[in-house]
Each structure stands twice: as C-alpha cells, then as structure tokens.
Design an enzyme around this catalytic site. Structure first.
Site, PDB file in Angstrom:
ATOM      1  N   HIS A  16       0.866  -1.189   0.000  1.00 51.79           N
ATOM      2  CA  HIS A  16       0.000   0.000   0.000  1.00 51.79           C
ATOM      3  C   HIS A  16       0.894   1.227   0.000  1.00 51.79           C
ATOM      4  O   HIS A  16       1.315   1.718   1.049  1.00 51.79           O
ATOM      5  CB  HIS A  16      -0.920  -0.038   1.238  1.00 51.79           C
ATOM      6  CG  HIS A  16      -1.947   1.067   1.254  1.00 51.79           C
ATOM      7  ND1 HIS A  16      -3.138   0.945   1.938  1.00 51.79           N
ATOM      8  CD2 HIS A  16      -1.961   2.296   0.687  1.00 51.79           C
ATOM      9  CE1 HIS A  16      -3.836   2.060   1.791  1.00 51.79           C
ATOM     10  NE2 HIS A  16      -3.141   2.900   1.048  1.00 51.79           N
ATOM     11  N   HIS A  18       1.376   4.808  -2.473  1.00 55.88           N
ATOM     12  CA  HIS A  18       1.024   5.649  -3.621  1.00 55.88           C
ATOM     13  C   HIS A  18       2.298   6.313  -4.111  1.00 55.88           C
ATOM     14  O   HIS A  18       2.930   7.061  -3.361  1.00 55.88           O
ATOM     15  CB  HIS A  18       0.010   6.715  -3.209  1.00 55.88           C
ATOM     16  CG  HIS A  18      -1.251   6.138  -2.637  1.00 55.88           C
ATOM     17  ND1 HIS A  18      -2.380   5.925  -3.390  1.00 55.88           N
ATOM     18  CD2 HIS A  18      -1.548   5.702  -1.385  1.00 55.88           C
ATOM     19  CE1 HIS A  18      -3.329   5.403  -2.625  1.00 55.88           C
ATOM     20  NE2 HIS A  18      -2.847   5.252  -1.395  1.00 55.88           N
ATOM     21  N   HIS A 196      -9.427   0.891  -1.548  1.00 53.72           N
ATOM     22  CA  HIS A 196      -9.439   1.561  -0.248  1.00 53.72           C
ATOM     23  C   HIS A 196     -10.868   1.477   0.290  1.00 53.72           C
ATOM     24  O   HIS A 196     -11.819   1.811  -0.422  1.00 53.72           O
ATOM     25  CB  HIS A 196      -9.066   3.033  -0.393  1.00 53.72           C
ATOM     26  CG  HIS A 196      -7.609   3.306  -0.593  1.00 53.72           C
ATOM     27  ND1 HIS A 196      -6.867   2.721  -1.585  1.00 53.72           N
ATOM     28  CD2 HIS A 196      -6.748   4.112   0.091  1.00 53.72           C
ATOM     29  CE1 HIS A 196      -5.616   3.169  -1.504  1.00 53.72           C
ATOM     30  NE2 HIS A 196      -5.518   4.013  -0.492  1.00 53.72           N
ATOM     31  N   GLU A 199     -11.291   3.414   5.647  1.00 54.73           N
ATOM     32  CA  GLU A 199     -10.255   4.318   6.159  1.00 54.73           C
ATOM     33  C   GLU A 199     -11.001   5.420   6.926  1.00 54.73           C
ATOM     34  O   GLU A 199     -10.897   5.508   8.145  1.00 54.73           O
ATOM     35  CB  GLU A 199      -9.429   4.911   5.007  1.00 54.73           C
ATOM     36  CG  GLU A 199      -8.359   5.911   5.446  1.00 54.73           C
ATOM     37  CD  GLU A 199      -7.645   6.597   4.257  1.00 54.73           C
ATOM     38  OE1 GLU A 199      -8.179   6.578   3.139  1.00 54.73           O
ATOM     39  OE2 GLU A 199      -6.553   7.171   4.493  1.00 54.73           O
ATOM     40  N   ASP A 277       1.770   4.040   2.786  1.00 55.74           N
ATOM     41  CA  ASP A 277       0.736   4.867   2.146  1.00 55.74           C
ATOM     42  C   ASP A 277       1.356   6.027   1.357  1.00 55.74           C
ATOM     43  O   ASP A 277       1.509   5.909   0.139  1.00 55.74           O
ATOM     44  CB  ASP A 277      -0.266   5.370   3.208  1.00 55.74           C
ATOM     45  CG  ASP A 277      -1.641   5.679   2.657  1.00 55.74           C
ATOM     46  OD1 ASP A 277      -1.885   5.402   1.479  1.00 55.74           O
ATOM     47  OD2 ASP A 277      -2.484   6.201   3.423  1.00 55.74           O
ATOM     48  N   ASP A 278       1.665   7.124   2.023  1.00 53.97           N
ATOM     49  CA  ASP A 278       2.237   8.313   1.370  1.00 53.97           C
ATOM     50  C   ASP A 278       3.385   8.820   2.234  1.00 53.97           C
ATOM     51  O   ASP A 278       3.270   9.861   2.901  1.00 53.97           O
ATOM     52  CB  ASP A 278       1.158   9.401   1.246  1.00 53.97           C
ATOM     53  CG  ASP A 278      -0.048   8.915   0.462  1.00 53.97           C
ATOM     54  OD1 ASP A 278       0.056   8.843  -0.773  1.00 53.97           O
ATOM     55  OD2 ASP A 278      -1.070   8.573   1.082  1.00 53.97           O
TER      56      ASP A 278
HETATM   57  N1  ADE Z   1      -4.490   8.661  -2.113  1.00 55.68           N
HETATM   58  C1  ADE Z   1      -3.283   8.745  -1.576  1.00 55.68           C
HETATM   59  N2  ADE Z   1      -3.321   8.378  -0.291  1.00 55.68           N
HETATM   60  C2  ADE Z   1      -4.601   8.039  -0.014  1.00 55.68           C
HETATM   61  C3  ADE Z   1      -5.268   7.565   1.139  1.00 55.68           C
HETATM   62  N3  ADE Z   1      -4.648   7.362   2.303  1.00 55.68           N
HETATM   63  N4  ADE Z   1      -6.597   7.351   1.058  1.00 55.68           N
HETATM   64  C4  ADE Z   1      -7.234   7.559  -0.088  1.00 55.68           C
HETATM   65  N5  ADE Z   1      -6.653   7.996  -1.188  1.00 55.68           N
HETATM   66  C5  ADE Z   1      -5.336   8.235  -1.164  1.00 55.68           C
HETATM   67 ZN    ZN Z   2      -3.723   4.753   0.389  1.00 49.96          ZN
END
Ligand code: ADE
Ligand code: ZN
Length: 339
Positions: A16, A18, A196, A199, A277-278
């Site tokens: 996971h 991005h 997703h 969340e 994630d990011d």
């Molecule tokens: N795009 C990038 N990170 C995300 C996240 N945590 N939830 C949904 N979309 C995303």
């Molecule tokens: Zn994500």
C-alpha cells in the site's frame, strides 16, 4: 539488534504505497524548476510545515497540488526510482505500487508518459537492487465511474505492465458500489482488484468492496473493527488488510499509535500488513511504520514475523516465490531471537 535496525532488515513486501505520495519536497523543487513551474512555497522547510492535516481531504488537496509538477517520462522515472531505493534500504524485497493516472491525464500528460516512466524505474530496481515490483492503477473515486471506465480503456493495451486496479481518493460519500461495473470489466480483463475502504468510510464500504468489487485485499479497512460480524468474516476468509499506521494518525483516524487497532486485529487473527501509504507526507517509510507501531503496541518478534509473512502472502507474487520469502522471514527471525 535495536528495534529500528531489526524492522529495517526484516524482509517484507510493501502493498500500500502511492507513488505520488513518495514525492519528497527536495525532488518536488528540483522537478518544478526544470519544468519551469512554481510551487507556492519558498523552501523545503515551508513545504514540510504545510503537512499538518485534519482529515483525508485536507491531505489530498496538498497531495494533488504536489503531483501537478510531474510532466515528463523522466519525472515519473525519478519519482519511482527515489522510492525504490528507499524501499530496498528498508528491507522491501517486493513492492506493489499504486499510481493515479487521472491526476496526470486530466492535466494533459499522456497515460503512456506516466506508465513508461514508472515502468523503467521498476525494471531498473530489478536489475540494480534485486527487488521485484508491480504497478496497480487506482481510479480516483471523487471522479465519475465513467471517467474510471475511460481510464481502464487506456490501460487495456498495457495489461502486461499493470497487475491490478484499485480505488483511492476521497472516500466519504463515494461507496464502492459506484464502481462495480468498471471493476467487473477490469477483473474480466485479468486485472487483480483491491480498493481503499474503511479508512474514513464506514464498515459497510469494506463489505461492499468484498461483495461488489470482489477485491483480493482491502486497503486500510481499519473501521471494520466497529462491526463484529465483518471482523469474523475477515478472519474466516483470510482477507488481507493493508494497514498504514502512521498515515492513520497523521489523518486523525486514530489520535495516537497507541490507540491504533492493528494490534487488536492481529491478535484476533485478521491478516493485517504494515505499509507506508504516502511516506513523504506522513513522516515515515515502511520500516519506520513497523518500528513505531511495534513500540506503541508492544509487538514482539513473533508479531513482527507474522506481519512480514502476511505481506508476502497477501501479495500477487507466484505461490512458490511467496513460500521462499516467508522462509526468509522465518530464518531472519530465528537468527535474531528476542533476548
Ligand atoms: N491517495 C493517496 N493516499 C490516499 C489515502 N490514504 N486514502 C485515499 N486515497 C489516497
Ligand atoms: Zn492509500
């Protein structure tokens, strides 16, 4: 061996991630400058100071703004190559990487420019880092199902370079059911499916992702904890969840890591994995997510080994490769017994 070193060396997959969320401010400035574009910040420190979020949407607004300086194939290559080097240093032997083509095609960047740039970095990681990886195309759920279908059409000629499709962006009020048709079409074309769900959205979105989109794993899924019947289903069916602890705290899904449900889910027998994630926005790559979560939730070596093996078992790698990688985890943990 200290916890941080152990978590860095532990063999793992990242499922996971991005790629646009790995855009570090230093690279953002460099790419903006060579493309003759300005970003609304004076320095790297100013960019980092802006990374205070109230919820998912407040993050996404800044994330899409950052991605808007990416224009050329070289830009996408550099972005992915920077991530892959960091991931390799974090013990990632295999990564399944999300990309958001609509973020770029809606600005006039060709689908192939994005894909070719990312793909050449993945091939380079295989040769230079001995790391395997794959690409998952995410549909932006704040846009229409018709726009998602048009994006799938663009991806069909490149089926050999894209392992699956996912669903990301603003979750509230955008249930998986909206995207049933495009996921049906994608699975029929041979793409694996993930989404997703849970969340910020309710547990019902997790059920919908399973029932209507037929996903192989759920991204985040942490709000499933609110529905006991759904929890039992996740355990019984062995549904993997790609959990992102530092992301959840940064986006205020949980107040602190000590409040995170990952430990409870793991103890309950849910197939959870740890991911970043990011990471450029949330303060840590995958090894940092492992270490800080282990610390906050008092996870021992047995739990860390389970998390690492779950990451390989939940991947789209061939079964034989999964067995080899899980054996590597067992050998690593046996060689570093808890004192
Ligand atoms: N795009 C990038 N990170 C995300 C996240 N945590 N939830 C949904 N979309 C995303
Ligand atoms: Zn994500």
């Amino acid at each position: 061996m200290d916890l941080d070193t152990l978590c860095r060396r532990l063999p793992k997959a990242e499922l996971h991630l991005h790629i646009e969320g790995t855009f570090e401010p230093e690279l953002m400035f460099a790419i903006a400058a060579r493309n003759g574009l300005r970003i609304p910040y004076g320095s790297v420190e100013e960019v980092r100071a802006a990374y205070e979020f109230d919820d998912l949407q407040s993050f996404l607004d800044i994330y899409y703004q950052g991605a808007s300086v990416l224009l050329t194939e070289q830009d996408f290559h550099d972005l992915a190559w920077a991530y892959l080097q960091r991931a390799a240093a974090d013990g990632v032997g295999h990564a399944e990487i999300f990309f958001d083509p609509q973020t770029h095609t809606d600005r006039g960047v060709a689908f192939e420019t994005v894909l070719d740039g990312l793909w050449s970095a993945l091939r380079r990681a295989e040769h230079e880092l001995g790391m395997s990886s794959a690409l998952i195309l995410c549909f932006l759920r704040h846009l229409s199902p018709e726009a998602a279908m048009a994006t799938l059409e663009q991806a069909l000629p490149h089926r050999d370079r894209i392992v699956g499709v996912g669903l990301d962006s603003s979750e509230r009020g955008r249930p998986p059911s909206l995207f049933r048709e495009v996921f049906d079409r994608a699975r029929a074309a041979g793409f694996r499916a993930v989404a997703h769900a849970g969340e910020e959205g309710p547990p019902a979105y997790v059920s919908e992702a399973l029932d209507l989109l037929h996903v192989a794993r759920v991204d985040h899924g942490v709000r499933a904890i609110e529905d006991e019947a759904l929890m039992q289903r996740l355990v019984d069916d062995g549904v993997p969840l790609t959990v992102c602890p530092l992301s959840n705290v940064k986006l205020r899904v949980f107040d602190t890591l000590a409040d995170h449900v990952l430990g409870r889910m793991l103890a309950r027998g849910v197939r959870v994995t740890v991911n970043s994630d990011d990471p450029a926005y949330f303060g840590g790559y995958v090894a940092e997510n492992f270490a800080r979560t282990a610390e906050a939730l008092h996870l021992g070596h047995a739990e860390l080994a389970t998390l690492a093996k779950n990451s390989f078992e939940a991947s789209f790698l061939p079964p034989e490769r999964i067995r080899q990688l899980c054996d590597e985890v067992d050998r690593f943990v046996a060689a570093h017994r808890e004192s």
